[in-house]
Design a protein around this motif. Structure first.
Motif, PDB file in Angstrom:
ATOM      1  N   ALA A   1       2.725   9.983   2.812  1.00 42.50           N
ATOM      2  CA  ALA A   1       2.415   8.646   2.304  1.00 42.50           C
ATOM      3  C   ALA A   1       1.809   7.754   3.381  1.00 42.50           C
ATOM      4  O   ALA A   1       0.810   7.085   3.152  1.00 42.50           O
ATOM      5  CB  ALA A   1       3.675   8.010   1.728  1.00 42.50           C
ATOM      6  N   LEU A   2       2.393   7.789   4.568  1.00 40.55           N
ATOM      7  CA  LEU A   2       1.997   6.788   5.569  1.00 40.55           C
ATOM      8  C   LEU A   2       0.522   6.902   5.962  1.00 40.55           C
ATOM      9  O   LEU A   2      -0.157   5.898   6.118  1.00 40.55           O
ATOM     10  CB  LEU A   2       2.892   6.919   6.812  1.00 40.55           C
ATOM     11  N   LYS A   3       0.033   8.114   6.091  1.00 37.52           N
ATOM     12  CA  LYS A   3      -1.354   8.245   6.524  1.00 37.52           C
ATOM     13  C   LYS A   3      -2.308   7.650   5.491  1.00 37.52           C
ATOM     14  O   LYS A   3      -3.263   6.962   5.836  1.00 37.52           O
ATOM     15  CB  LYS A   3      -1.697   9.709   6.792  1.00 37.52           C
TER      16      LYS A   3
ATOM     17  N   SER B   1       0.829  -1.202   0.000  1.00 40.06           N
ATOM     18  CA  SER B   1       0.000   0.000   0.000  1.00 40.06           C
ATOM     19  C   SER B   1       0.866   1.254   0.000  1.00 40.06           C
ATOM     20  O   SER B   1       0.496   2.263  -0.591  1.00 40.06           O
ATOM     21  CB  SER B   1      -1.023  -0.073   1.136  1.00 40.06           C
ATOM     22  N   MET B   2       2.056   1.173   0.601  1.00 39.06           N
ATOM     23  CA  MET B   2       2.997   2.297   0.477  1.00 39.06           C
ATOM     24  C   MET B   2       3.399   2.499  -0.979  1.00 39.06           C
ATOM     25  O   MET B   2       3.450   3.620  -1.472  1.00 39.06           O
ATOM     26  CB  MET B   2       4.265   2.042   1.298  1.00 39.06           C
ATOM     27  N   LEU B   3       3.675   1.391  -1.668  1.00 41.17           N
ATOM     28  CA  LEU B   3       4.090   1.515  -3.064  1.00 41.17           C
ATOM     29  C   LEU B   3       2.974   2.135  -3.896  1.00 41.17           C
ATOM     30  O   LEU B   3       3.227   2.986  -4.745  1.00 41.17           O
ATOM     31  CB  LEU B   3       4.458   0.140  -3.632  1.00 41.17           C
ATOM     32  N   ASP B   4       1.733   1.700  -3.639  1.00 39.59           N
ATOM     33  CA  ASP B   4       0.599   2.299  -4.343  1.00 39.59           C
ATOM     34  C   ASP B   4       0.556   3.794  -4.109  1.00 39.59           C
ATOM     35  O   ASP B   4       0.417   4.585  -5.040  1.00 39.59           O
ATOM     36  CB  ASP B   4      -0.721   1.701  -3.830  1.00 39.59           C
ATOM     37  N   VAL B   5       0.668   4.168  -2.847  1.00 39.67           N
ATOM     38  CA  VAL B   5       0.526   5.577  -2.498  1.00 39.67           C
ATOM     39  C   VAL B   5       1.685   6.397  -3.066  1.00 39.67           C
ATOM     40  O   VAL B   5       1.479   7.500  -3.546  1.00 39.67           O
ATOM     41  CB  VAL B   5       0.422   5.741  -0.965  1.00 39.67           C
ATOM     42  N   LEU B   6       2.884   5.815  -3.048  1.00 41.07           N
ATOM     43  CA  LEU B   6       4.047   6.579  -3.530  1.00 41.07           C
ATOM     44  C   LEU B   6       3.939   6.895  -5.024  1.00 41.07           C
ATOM     45  O   LEU B   6       4.637   7.764  -5.526  1.00 41.07           O
ATOM     46  CB  LEU B   6       5.346   5.820  -3.240  1.00 41.07           C
ATOM     47  N   GLN B   7       3.065   6.166  -5.736  1.00 42.81           N
ATOM     48  CA  GLN B   7       2.856   6.464  -7.155  1.00 42.81           C
ATOM     49  C   GLN B   7       1.883   7.615  -7.361  1.00 42.81           C
ATOM     50  O   GLN B   7       1.692   8.070  -8.481  1.00 42.81           O
ATOM     51  CB  GLN B   7       2.221   5.246  -7.849  1.00 42.81           C
ATOM     52  N   GLU B   8       1.223   8.024  -6.287  1.00 45.07           N
ATOM     53  CA  GLU B   8       0.144   8.986  -6.452  1.00 45.07           C
ATOM     54  C   GLU B   8       0.671  10.373  -6.798  1.00 45.07           C
ATOM     55  O   GLU B   8       1.780  10.748  -6.443  1.00 45.07           O
ATOM     56  CB  GLU B   8      -0.676   9.080  -5.155  1.00 45.07           C
TER      57      GLU B   8
END
Lengths: 329, 350, 409
Positions: free
Chosen positions: B267-269, B239-246
């Motif tokens: 990212a973490l939140k 889920s971090m990887l997903d978010v880091l693409q945002e």
């Protein structure tokens, strides 16, 4: 006087499992303070990647800037450490992005996100930053700005979110604002509002703006100069008059030809550029546009045309046949 | 926010009723007559009948249609299920059939034991799993990433009862560092307040008791934590990887935020949303996995107790134990939903 | 200078890459990943070795007994004390653990595979239909069927009380009528009153043959049933009822439910398969449902609907192929989970009936001897469980990466 921004031989590559994607190829140009530069091209032509390269925000891996210099105010950013770069981002150079829906963090309030940028680069207390954030939101034309600071992005409409993004970009009074297709995701009427807003802000604040778009129509009314990019390189560059009236590159002609015009015969056919842009994994040896070009000769397939200045300082084109084109017009 | 919570409470009610129903059905459907089981094969028919009467086992399950045919509407509704629901409402879970100890009494001692173990294990799983996930995501496709991801997959694949046995062999039998089982050593006293030994010993400043209780909980908690740890680490990473693409991460970087602020603040939140869900779901695995862990480590919790109850056809134990486990599970997931709304404004405001 | 005009353009050298199907593409990604290859290797190793052992290496668990070789440590070279080779040692009955691990694999893997098939079949179908009807209106025929069924189910209570099966049929007919005359007094209170009275009459008149009390109860229940049948219920209602049911199953911790089911059915491998399979149904139902929900609003489904394709055809021709990736991944990982659950049941003595070998029950048989130092009796079956589960997990992980549409460019 040194230009505000000067880019020399910038090359950006993406190293993927399929091969090396040559996204930006030897881009060189400069920008003066307070100038509005339009960067135009089809999607995937490297216009966004070159802007991210200036900010050093290219996703690494797989992306890497392999060559070049990016001079801002007499300093080469590419020699900067990540720590020094952090100070430049958001304060000297700010960037706003295409999709306001996804470019704001959904779990923080709009106010928090602006305050965050403000406090990062300025010595401000929370209260001061909040007050300034309210002023900024008011400046970009959000009604009831003070109250809306505590709203979350999903409570804003698309146009308002882009206004908030602009407010965030302007928060530290950057010398250069890079706008990466800021109107593409918006309705046409909202697009016009955003364009007017940016023009007005530029008049008031005087920063330089790099406006990246695939829409020649939007750029015509606001830009001072235009760079046309194709397959990661600039293929024509000049002031707005020259690009629109004295077009010298067949690709630019194609782009202009595909714009509907109100001042011409409404029955006139719209031209389109046939074919697809080349695969950036395997660029041809000669001119990248040759495969789609009606002026193509042997030479075009063999040798890459350099970006040459023509008609004096205000116009440059990368085509072996620009003189023929000038003649045929 | 409070409206959201109220709405969630109402949506939980049907599930709770369904759960009580399923538990009721199960214990009645388990083959074998508990009255016979209690009294032995050679009991007289009369004494069996008396016992069935006493426990209400002679009543129909749901509705008594014969009573109704005779015009007795009260008798129609006087069934095992209705009696069961009535008793549940006043928290009367009956007595265990074999030992005649009130279920609630045993629960008061055994439930805290399981809760202590499960929460301690979840604590371990979270404080190790989440950092591993973050580090992996931040160092994507590096050897650190591969090692921690294969490592957490080994964790997910671990038969915990086997891991527990290996722990006992290594740390208790061979090295003799830690006790092999139980909750506390003989002779060590902890004054019971909550019956969570770790908490009670801290509250009474009983450091000898605290040390002893900690030593006892470590091995079972590690065994129990292994699977959730692996799952949490993997979920955090993806889920971090997903978010880091945002796009908003790019915005944050363009603002000039440093690596760690981008990672931990922006990212973490966002990435924590799916992680919170998985933590809630894993609570169920922990409570269920407790059956095995408690067996191996002779941990006096409800898992093992319910298991014995099922095998011994001790209806009230099965009913009480399963009910408590299922309710805790539903409660945890209810809490997760609230957390979710707390973390994500889009849910809170819609 | 030659005059060249744009009309002469001949377009050449398009950027056309080699055409590959999605599945071929996914396969290439799969075999290019080290971890996925390791997973495939482990899975293949276990599947082949246990299958070969089952068919070509005879083993009679009932006759395998040799007290003189009780609990001997691993022996690779025969000696005086242990005259035969036992690479994994022997257990409490002097049986060769290596042999039992290999043969036990057949049972353990079989439980996993059958259990996952059960979960996948029932869960998948539930998810497909509930997901589909969540968004898409039922057709008239489907409505007749659903309402008839609802009438039958609700009416059977009344029929049971009065001991008159025929009553349930009448309620089913009432349901069909309600669905057939769906436009009668639509949205008005009168509609509900009419059907409630009809239901009450069916209940009361037939109930009166038994006793007045029965008639009273049947009247009330009949009225409720009739009122419900008068409502314009859509597929969404029925799919919600199904998903609530799944929620209830999910709110029991997995093992505990499986243990309860086995306790109800009695121990044995087949019972274990059913128990683990049933417990897994909601997981697949939820996954399939959410996948269906995400595709059923896509344009190609709307297009299929607009050209009048039947619902069954849309579900199986258009939706199913598009939701396969997450299900394949879940199935692979589910196999790992099922093997683990099977071993847990076996460990608790609820799996294979002794002396049949099975990894979990081998552990359960031997762990009491751990304190006396017989580590080999516990180590090897455990390793077998761990590695087989790890193999399926690695493979599932690799499949997820290979099938992840976000990686498709």
């Amino acid at each position: 006087m040194t230009p505000l921004l000067e880019i020399k031989n910038l090359k950006t590559r993406f190293f993927t499992s399929e091969g090396v994607v040559k996204a930006v190829n030897n881009v060189s140009y400069s920008m003066e303070s307070g100038e509005i530069l339009g960067v135009v091209g089809e999607s995937g032509c490297g216009k966004s990647v070159h802007a991210l390269s200036i900010m050093q925000l290219v996703q690494d891996p797989p992306g890497k800037i392999t060559n070049g210099e990016v001079w801002l105010d007499g300093k080469d950013l590419l020699t900067f450490s990540e720590k020094e770069m952090k100070k430049i981002r958001g304060s000297d150079v700010a960037m706003i992005f295409q999709d306001p829906m996804t470019s704001l963090n959904p779990v923080f309030t709009v106010g928090f996100q602006i305050v965050e940028a403000l406090r990062l680069h300025n010595d401000m207390t929370k209260a001061e930053a909040r007050e300034r954030a309210g002023e900024l939101l008011a400046l970009v034309g959000i009604p009831g700005a003070e109250q809306r600071l505590d709203d979350y992005p999903h409570q804003f409409s698309g146009g308002m979110r882009q206004r908030a993004m602009i407010a965030m970009g302007l928060s530290c009074e950057p010398k250069l604002l890079i706008a990466d297709e800021p109107t593409t995701a918006l309705d046409v009427t909202i697009q016009a509002q955003i364009v007017d807003l940016v023009k007005k802000l530029q008049d008031d604040l005087g920063m330089a703006i790099m406006w990246i778009t695939h829409d020649l129509g939007v750029i015509a009314e606001m830009a001072d100069r235009i760079n046309v990019m194709y397959a990661g390189a600039i293929i024509e560059s000049g002031n707005v008059r020259n690009i629109y009236k004295k077009t010298r590159h067949p690709y630019t002609m194609g782009l202009l030809g595909s714009l509907p015009r109100l001042d011409e015969d409404p029955g006139a056919e719209l031209l389109s550029v046939p074919g697809l842009p080349p695969d950036l994994l395997a660029l041809p040896k000669g001119c990248a546009f040759a495969a789609r070009c009606g002026y193509r000769t042997e030479k075009c397939l063999e040798e890459k045309p350099p970006l040459e200045e023509i008609d004096g300082r205000e116009h440059a084109v990368a085509c072996w046949h620009w003189e023929e084109i000038a003649g045929s017009k | 926010m409070s409206r959201y919570i109220i709405r969630r409470i109402f949506s939980v009610i049907p599930t709770l009723i369904g759960v009580t129903f399923v538990i009721f059905m199960f214990q009645r459907l388990i083959p074998g007559d508990p009255a016979v089981a209690m009294l032995g094969e050679h009991a007289t028919e009369e004494s069996v009948e008396r016992l069935r009467e006493q426990f209400g086992l002679n009543r129909p399950l749901f509705l008594d249609r014969e009573a109704l045919a005779e015009g007795d509407i009260n008798g129609f509704f006087d069934s095992q299920y209705v009696r069961y629901m009535k008793r549940l409402l006043v928290l009367d879970m009956g007595e265990s059939i074999h030992r005649r100890i009130p279920v609630l009494e045993t629960l008061k001692i055994r439930f805290p034991a399981t809760i202590e173990l499960a929460f301690f294990a979840m604590f371990i799983a979270i404080i190790i799993g989440i950092p591993i996930g973050i580090i992996s995501a931040a160092n994507r496709n590096t050897p650190i990433d591969s090692i921690s991801m294969v490592g957490s997959l080994v964790g997910v694949s671990m038969p915990i009862f086997w891991l527990g046995l290996m722990e006992i062999m290594l740390f208790a039998v061979m090295l003799q560092w830690l006790p092999a089982g139980g909750r506390i050593s003989v002779g060590v006293e902890i004054e019971s307040i909550t019956n969570l030994y770790l908490v009670d010993s801290i509250l009474t400043a009983n450091w000898v008791g605290f040390k002893d209780a900690s030593q006892h909980i470590i091995l079972p908690a590690i065994a129990l934590a292994t699977i959730p740890m692996g799952i949490i680490a993997r979920m955090t990473r993806s889920s971090m990887l997903d978010v880091l693409q945002e796009d908003y991460i790019r915005t944050a970087k363009a603002k000039g935020l440093g690596h760690s602020l981008v990672l931990f603040r922006h990212a973490l939140k966002n990435a924590s949303l799916p992680v919170v869900t998985i933590v809630g779901l894993q609570m169920g695995t922990l409570l269920a996995g407790a059956v095995l862990t408690e067996t191996i480590f002779s941990w006096p919790g409800i898992g093992r107790w319910v298991y014995d109850g099922i095998l011994g056809r001790d209806y009230p134990i099965v009913q009480g134990g399963t009910l408590v486990i299922a309710f805790v599970f539903i409660g945890v997931n209810f809490f997760v939903d609230i957390m979710y709304a707390f973390l994500d404004p889009r849910i809170r405001y819609n | 200078m030659a005059e060249i005009t744009p009309e002469e353009i001949t377009v050449t050298d398009f950027a056309v890459r080699e055409h590959r199907s999605l599945w071929v593409d996914a396969w290439r990604r799969l075999i290019s990943s080290n971890t996925a290859r390791l997973g495939m290797f482990i899975v293949a190793f276990f599947l082949l070795s246990t299958t070969f052992a089952h068919f070509f290496w005879e083993y009679e668990p009932k006759k395998d007994l040799n007290y003189s070789l009780k609990l001997k440590p691993p022996t690779l070279i025969p000696n005086e004390e242990v005259p035969s080779v036992h690479p994994f040692g022997t257990d409490k009955l002097g049986r060769d653990i290596f042999r039992r691990v290999v043969h036990g694999g057949w049972n353990s893997l079989r439980v996993g595979i059958v259990a996952v098939s059960i979960s996948l079949f029932f869960g998948g179908l539930t998810g497909l239909f509930t997901g589909f009807y969540e968004n898409i209106d039922t057709t008239h025929i489907e409505k007749l069927f659903l309402f008839g069924l609802t009438g039958l189910v609700l009416g059977s209570l009344s029929a049971w009380i009065a001991a008159q099966p025929i009553q349930a049929i009448f309620f089913a007919i009432l349901g069909v009528i309600a669905a057939y005359f769906k436009d009668f007094q639509k949205g008005k209170a009168l509609r509900m009153v009419v059907f409630a009275i009809a239901g009450a009459l069916i209940g009361a008149i037939l109930g009166a043959f038994v006793s007045s009390a029965v008639a009273l109860i049947s009247l009330i229940w009949g009225a409720i049933t009739g009122a419900l049948l008068s409502r314009p219920l859509e597929g969404k209602f029925f799919s919600n009822v199904m998903m609530r049911l799944m929620d209830i199953i999910l709110s029991f911790p997995g093992y505990l439910l499986a243990i309860a089911i086995v306790a109800f059915l009695g121990p044995g491998l087949e019972k274990g398969m059913i128990a683990i399979g049933v417990v897994g149904i909601p997981v697949y139902a939820r996954l399939t449902r959410s996948a269906v929900l995400s595709v059923s609003q896509k344009e190609y489904i709307l297009a299929a609907q607009s050209v009048g394709e039947g619902h069954g055809r849309i579900i199986f021709r258009h939706i199913t192929p598009n939701i396969l990736s997450p299900i394949i991944v879940q199935t692979t990982m589910g196999l790992a989970g099922a093997i683990l659950s099977a071993a847990a049941l076996g460990f608790l003595g609820l799996g294979a009936i002794p002396p049949e070998p099975e990894w979990g029950s081998m552990l359960g048989d031997s762990y009491r001897y751990l304190t006396s130092g017989a580590w080999w009796a516990v180590l090897f079956p455990g390793l077998a469980i761990m590695f087989s589960v790890l193999g399926f997990n690695l493979l599932g992980d690799g499949l997820r990466d290979a099938l992840d549409p976000k990686l498709r460019t």
